[in-house]
Scaffold this motif. Structure first.
Motif, PDB file in Angstrom:
ATOM      1  N   ARG A 109      51.276  26.134  47.957  1.00  0.00           N
ATOM      2  CA  ARG A 109      50.767  27.256  46.699  1.00  0.00           C
ATOM      3  C   ARG A 109      51.000  27.195  45.403  1.00  0.00           C
ATOM      4  O   ARG A 109      50.419  27.099  44.549  1.00  0.00           O
TER       5      ARG A 109
ATOM      6  N   ARG B  80      49.004  25.467  41.934  1.00  0.00           N
ATOM      7  CA  ARG B  80      48.399  26.630  40.997  1.00  0.00           C
ATOM      8  C   ARG B  80      48.983  25.751  39.534  1.00  0.00           C
ATOM      9  O   ARG B  80      49.271  27.032  38.524  1.00  0.00           O
TER      10      ARG B  80
ATOM     11  N   ARG C 255      40.202  32.010  39.390  1.00  0.00           N
ATOM     12  CA  ARG C 255      40.638  33.609  38.931  1.00  0.00           C
ATOM     13  C   ARG C 255      40.292  34.808  39.717  1.00  0.00           C
ATOM     14  O   ARG C 255      41.053  34.726  40.788  1.00  0.00           O
ATOM     15  N   THR C 256      39.122  34.807  39.149  1.00  0.00           N
ATOM     16  CA  THR C 256      38.563  35.863  39.891  1.00  0.00           C
ATOM     17  C   THR C 256      38.099  36.067  40.704  1.00  0.00           C
ATOM     18  O   THR C 256      38.326  36.460  41.985  1.00  0.00           O
TER      19      THR C 256
ATOM     20  N   LEU D 236      39.299  34.128  43.147  1.00  0.00           N
ATOM     21  CA  LEU D 236      40.788  34.135  44.054  1.00  0.00           C
ATOM     22  C   LEU D 236      41.554  35.799  44.569  1.00  0.00           C
ATOM     23  O   LEU D 236      41.397  35.829  45.840  1.00  0.00           O
ATOM     24  N   HIS D 237      41.248  36.428  43.155  1.00  0.00           N
ATOM     25  CA  HIS D 237      41.468  37.898  43.762  1.00  0.00           C
ATOM     26  C   HIS D 237      40.473  38.890  44.424  1.00  0.00           C
ATOM     27  O   HIS D 237      40.750  39.703  44.491  1.00  0.00           O
ATOM     28  N   GLY D 238      39.594  38.192  44.010  1.00  0.00           N
ATOM     29  CA  GLY D 238      38.387  38.726  44.641  1.00  0.00           C
ATOM     30  C   GLY D 238      38.157  38.476  46.677  1.00  0.00           C
ATOM     31  O   GLY D 238      37.206  38.632  47.414  1.00  0.00           O
TER      32      GLY D 238
ATOM     33  N   ILE E  84      40.421  32.753  48.933  1.00  0.00           N
ATOM     34  CA  ILE E  84      41.353  31.274  48.549  1.00  0.00           C
ATOM     35  C   ILE E  84      41.302  30.263  48.629  1.00  0.00           C
ATOM     36  O   ILE E  84      41.892  29.732  48.323  1.00  0.00           O
TER      37      ILE E  84
ATOM     38  N   LYS F   3      32.389  43.001  42.315  1.00  0.00           N
ATOM     39  CA  LYS F   3      33.114  41.815  43.681  1.00  0.00           C
ATOM     40  C   LYS F   3      32.525  40.634  42.559  1.00  0.00           C
ATOM     41  O   LYS F   3      32.756  39.362  41.733  1.00  0.00           O
TER      42      LYS F   3
END
Length: 257
Positions: A10, A14, A66-67, A69-71, A74, A127
């Protein structure tokens, strides 16, 4: 895979790419050269604007990823979208080559689509809209970072002020154009989740040509004048004189007399 291996993987997904660090170094070095008068000012402004524009494209696409990913998507990490490496994006031609051509030919900032989001992993129309809105928001923030210091008089070098003004113009134009509800642009991505299935399906074939259609429309003199008048108005809202952008655009084209 053990927990430690998963954590290491991970972190790798990133970790900021060396390619992006090189772009940032080019942006900073060329900005320093322009501000201090080192070397050719026109070529320095060209490097400053191109490097800054590509950096903003990377951040624009990172905002989408990034948005997402949070939504719930993955998969963006394994695709390399979180490393800010432009070579990892899905379509280098649409995301970097064409936007650079648009800047050089017409002084128009228009990012293209690059990151492939696995939309089936994301639940909720809001989202999906936020994922599309994240890119233009990055351009707005980038524009503010350039134009607010310019408008406040914090930039003492006229050459650097011109370069920042032109780069700020590109950010404003990118945000405004990308918010248009045209298939293929982020503005359409914002409203698309709220449209009926039949409407989305009928507009899907148009998406690959939306960005090109907008660019061709901007070549029409009346449309071009109206649009850049709007861009200048937005720049003035940040307190920046559009004159800096006009001078910066002229100096950027070092190959012209």
């Amino acid at each position: 895979m053990t927990f430690a291996e998963a954590q290491r993987s991970r972190r790798e997904e990133r970790r900021i790419s060396p390619v992006f660090w090189v772009l940032l170094a080019t942006l900073g070095t060329s900005g320093w050269a322009v501000a201090t008068g080192y070397g050719s000012p026109r070529f320095g402004i060209f490097l400053f604007v191109v490097a800054g524009w590509v950096v903003s494209l990377c951040l624009h696409e990172y905002g989408h990823a990034r948005t997402a990913l949070h939504g719930g998507d993955i998969s963006v990490g394994s695709k390399g979208y979180l490393t800010l490496n432009p070579l990892k994006y899905a379509n280098v031609l649409l995301s970097f080559v064409l936007p650079l051509v648009f800047v050089i030919l017409g002084g128009i900032g228009l990012p293209g689509g690059a990151v492939y989001i696995e939309r089936h992993r994301i639940n909720g129309r809001l989202k999906h809209s936020l994922i599309s809105a994240a890119g233009p928001l990055v351009n707005v923030l980038f524009a503010a970072a350039l134009l607010i210091p310019l408008g406040a008089g914090w930039v003492s070098s006229p050459a650097l002020a011109a370069g920042m003004g032109f780069l700020g113009l590109l950010q404003v134009s990118a945000a405004l154009l990308n918010l248009l509800p045209v298939p293929g642009l982020d503005g359409y991505g914002i409203v698309e989740p709220w449209l009926s299935y039949s409407t989305r399906r009928s507009l899907a074939p148009v998406a690959p040509y939306g960005m090109l259609a907008v660019f061709l429309l901007l070549w029409q003199p009346e449309v071009n004048r109206w649009f850049f008048g709007l861009v200048y108005d937005v720049m003035e809202l940040f307190g920046a004189d559009p004159y800096y952008a006009q001078v910066g655009n002229y100096l950027f084209r070092f190959w012209q007399s």
